[in-house]
Design a protein around this motif. Structure first.
Motif, PDB file in Angstrom:
ATOM      1  N   LYS A  95     -47.399  49.358   9.121  1.00 11.92           N
ATOM      2  CA  LYS A  95     -47.275  48.564   7.905  1.00 11.92           C
ATOM      3  C   LYS A  95     -46.087  47.605   7.942  1.00 11.92           C
ATOM      4  N   ASP A  96     -45.001  48.004   8.585  1.00 13.88           N
ATOM      5  CA  ASP A  96     -43.816  47.146   8.600  1.00 13.88           C
ATOM      6  C   ASP A  96     -43.928  46.077   9.679  1.00 13.88           C
ATOM      7  N   ASN A  97     -43.363  44.901   9.378  1.00 15.77           N
ATOM      8  CA  ASN A  97     -43.407  43.787  10.327  1.00 15.77           C
ATOM      9  C   ASN A  97     -42.756  44.132  11.665  1.00 15.77           C
ATOM     10  N   LYS A 100     -45.130  46.262  13.737  1.00 13.91           N
ATOM     11  CA  LYS A 100     -46.235  45.408  14.184  1.00 13.91           C
ATOM     12  C   LYS A 100     -45.786  44.527  15.355  1.00 13.91           C
ATOM     13  N   ALA A 101     -44.569  43.979  15.253  1.00 14.55           N
ATOM     14  CA  ALA A 101     -44.037  43.137  16.326  1.00 14.55           C
ATOM     15  C   ALA A 101     -43.818  43.947  17.603  1.00 14.55           C
ATOM     16  N   GLU A 104     -47.253  44.476  19.151  1.00 15.24           N
ATOM     17  CA  GLU A 104     -47.784  43.254  19.760  1.00 15.24           C
ATOM     18  C   GLU A 104     -47.193  42.990  21.141  1.00 15.24           C
ATOM     19  N   THR A 216     -37.464  34.949  17.739  1.00 10.35           N
ATOM     20  CA  THR A 216     -38.287  35.195  16.555  1.00 10.35           C
ATOM     21  C   THR A 216     -37.566  36.124  15.579  1.00 10.35           C
ATOM     22  N   LEU A 218     -37.233  38.306  12.188  1.00 11.08           N
ATOM     23  CA  LEU A 218     -38.242  39.025  11.409  1.00 11.08           C
ATOM     24  C   LEU A 218     -37.643  39.572  10.119  1.00 11.08           C
ATOM     25  N   GLN A 219     -38.454  39.568   9.071  1.00  8.53           N
ATOM     26  CA  GLN A 219     -38.110  40.279   7.849  1.00  8.53           C
ATOM     27  C   GLN A 219     -38.697  41.680   7.958  1.00  8.53           C
ATOM     28  N   SER A 220     -37.859  42.702   7.769  1.00  7.81           N
ATOM     29  CA  SER A 220     -38.321  44.075   7.896  1.00  7.81           C
ATOM     30  C   SER A 220     -37.719  44.931   6.785  1.00  7.81           C
TER      31      SER A 220
END
Length: 236
Positions: A95-97, A100-101, A104, A216, A218-220
């Motif tokens: 769920k958290d960015n 996910k990063a 990926e 990059t 990120l907002q987390s």
């Protein structure tokens, strides 16, 4: 007439260690009974008196060398065959960015296509603000990431990472990793040199990150600050 030694390899010759073993395979017990000499029986086979297509010693050795080379090439290809990469993030609900990063980039960092450096700033278990740069590919190889993707643990900078700073105690460390050399005495700021292609990764937020690299932020919800620096080391 000169033997043709450029013919395609014959893998049947691999069954025999020597040319003499090859000749012996065409000698029968009856031959030995009448001739009473294995050497003479071999000579008759080699000269073609036994009939059939018999390789000369030169052609046998050439074909055996070709067969051994082909076998070695096949074994080398099998040993270098890319095995499926087991991903710790597979099947996880992220769920958290930040997670996910991480997911990926996991396959690319495991396979060597990419070497990501992760900057994290947050509070440790005792409330002290810490920050650091993590070699993601190296961490993937040295620890189990399933607890991170499952939310059981938080990925945090350590004193053993590329760089670590505890802002409360003023403790700082820097360590080169298998992927990066830390250049900490550069007048313009901290740099990392990729050990594979020797390209420089610049982590100064006001500078370009460097050739084959991207920055990059990120907002987390998990951290105060996160930045991914991705360096592409190969395209396939």
């Amino acid at each position: 007439m000169e033997d043709n030694i450029t013919a395609p390899f014959d893998d049947s010759v691999s069954l025999f260690n020597t040319y003499e073993d090859y000749l012996d395979s065409k000698v029968t017990p009856l031959d030995l009974f009448y001739l009473d000499s294995r050497e003479l029986a071999r000579q008759l086979v080699e000269l073609g008196y036994k009939g059939g297509n018999v390789l000369s010693k030169r052609k046998f050795e050439a074909r055996k060398a070709a067969a051994e080379a082909a076998e070695a090439a096949e074994a080398n290809a099998l040993s270098n065959k890319t095995m499926p990469v087991t991903l710790a993030s597979a099947g996880k609900e992220l769920k958290d960015n930040f997670l996910k990063a991480l997911a990926e980039r996991e396959e690319a960092n495991r396979s060597g296509k990419m070497t990501s450096v992760i900057f994290i700033r947050d509070h440790n278990a005792v409330g002290q603000e810490v920050s650091g740069y993590i070699d993601y590919a190296h961490r993937l190889k040295t620890e189990d990431f399933e607890p991170y993707f499952s939310g059981k643990k938080r990925l945090m900078p350590r004193r053993s990472d590329l760089c670590y700073q505890n802002w409360k105690t003023q403790m700082s460390t820097s360590n080169s990793s298998p992927n990066y050399q830390v250049i900490y005495d550069n007048p313009t700021g901290l740099l990392f040199k990729n050990k594979r292609d020797r390209k420089i990764l610049n982590v100064d937020p006001w500078a370009a990150p460097g050739e084959s690299s991207t920055r990059t932020p990120l907002q987390s919800d998990l951290y105060i600050q996160v930045v991914f620096y991705d360096h592409i080391t190969r395209t396939a």
